[in-house]
Design an enzyme around this catalytic site. Structure first.
Site, short mmCIF file in Angstrom:
data_model
loop_
_atom_site.label_atom_id
_atom_site.label_comp_id
_atom_site.label_asym_id
_atom_site.label_seq_id
_atom_site.Cartn_x
_atom_site.Cartn_y
_atom_site.Cartn_z
N SER A 221 58.40 35.43 -73.72
CA SER A 221 58.51 37.09 -74.24
C SER A 221 57.07 36.98 -74.96
O SER A 221 56.60 36.29 -75.24
CB SER A 221 59.46 37.19 -73.94
N ASN A 222 57.45 38.33 -75.43
CA ASN A 222 56.18 38.87 -76.35
C ASN A 222 56.98 40.38 -76.85
O ASN A 222 58.43 40.44 -76.36
CB ASN A 222 55.00 39.55 -75.25
N ALA A 223 56.21 41.23 -77.38
CA ALA A 223 56.72 41.67 -78.20
C ALA A 223 56.89 43.36 -78.12
O ALA A 223 57.35 44.65 -78.44
CB ALA A 223 56.52 42.18 -79.59
N SER A 224 56.47 43.38 -76.71
CA SER A 224 56.72 45.02 -75.89
C SER A 224 57.79 45.53 -76.21
O SER A 224 58.91 44.90 -75.67
CB SER A 224 56.30 44.65 -74.49
N ALA B 143 53.86 45.04 -70.36
CA ALA B 143 52.86 44.01 -71.13
C ALA B 143 53.09 42.51 -70.54
O ALA B 143 54.34 42.02 -71.13
CB ALA B 143 53.45 44.10 -72.45
#
Length: 223
Positions: free
Chosen positions: A24-27, A91
């Site tokens: 995943s990502n930090a959004s 994101a």
């Protein structure tokens, strides 16, 4: 009629690796949620496609959740045709895992190799078939020097069939404020500066409204 149906995407995507892990990502989703709230506050209809985030749905907003890039692709295909504007602030992960393990991977088995495949460009997928009056706003996160970031964002705007692009930096991820500028094919619509996301949301909706009205006026002239 100047009221619009605005489709907003927000938050991260998750691509599973095994039954418990994912990429995943930090959004945080804050930008998209602020956009949806701002749209409703101005009397527009807002549909919010939300990734896995811990945020309350703004009052008056219709929310639809997604997890994977594929989930979001499906939701966009269903919701985009009836909207007047799309603000693609989610994101979206650039990669997905080729083979998802059917059981939780064990570290005792030693090193694990994961092969990542690029995901499709979701915004280009829907925007290439947009109507003449539909407005598409892309978002670009770049960690390049400013001039290179602007050039890349302009290139992306063309490839994604977008009318506007909000350019920001990786520091915007999960932050309540961020540096951002807004570009159109003709130039800079909003100079780069640090702003809180609620303030930036108002400026983005300003641009969506102006671009929608411009497109509608052009259609009337042409008819």
């Amino acid at each position: 009629d100047s009221t619009m149906k605005i489709l907003v995407t927000a938050g991260p995507t998750r691509e599973p690796i095994d039954t418990v892990r994912f990429i995943s990502n930090a959004s945080s989703g804050r930008m998209g949620f602020a956009l949806a709230a701002e749209a409703v506050a101005r009397g527009h209809e807002a549909v919010l496609l939300a990734g896995p985030v811990a945020l309350e749905t703004p009052a008056g907003v219709r929310r639809r959740d997604f997890v994977t890039v594929c989930d979001l692709q499906t939701a966009l295909a269903e919701e985009f045709p009836s909207c007047d504007a799309l603000a693609m602030s989610a994101a979206v992960g650039d990669f997905t895992v080729t083979r998802i393990a059917s059981q939780k991977l064990s570290r005792r088995a030693g090193p694990v190799e994961i092969t990542l495949l690029p995901t499709p460009d979701l915004i280009a997928g829907v925007a290439q078939a947009k109507r003449a009056d539909q407005v598409v706003c892309a978002f670009a996160v770049e960690d390049l020097p400013h001039a290179e970031a602007v050039a890349k964002a302009r290139d992306e705007m063309a490839r994604k069939y977008a009318d506007l692009v909000v350019l920001n930096t990786p520091e915007a991820m999960a932050a309540s404020a961020s540096w951002a500028c807004i570009l159109s094919p003709d130039g800079v619509l909003l100079e780069g500066a640090d702003r809180c996301k609620t303030e930036l949301a108002a400026m983005i909706v300003d641009r969506l409204e102006a671009e929608y009205q411009r497109k509608c006026a052009n259609q009337k002239e042409g008819s």
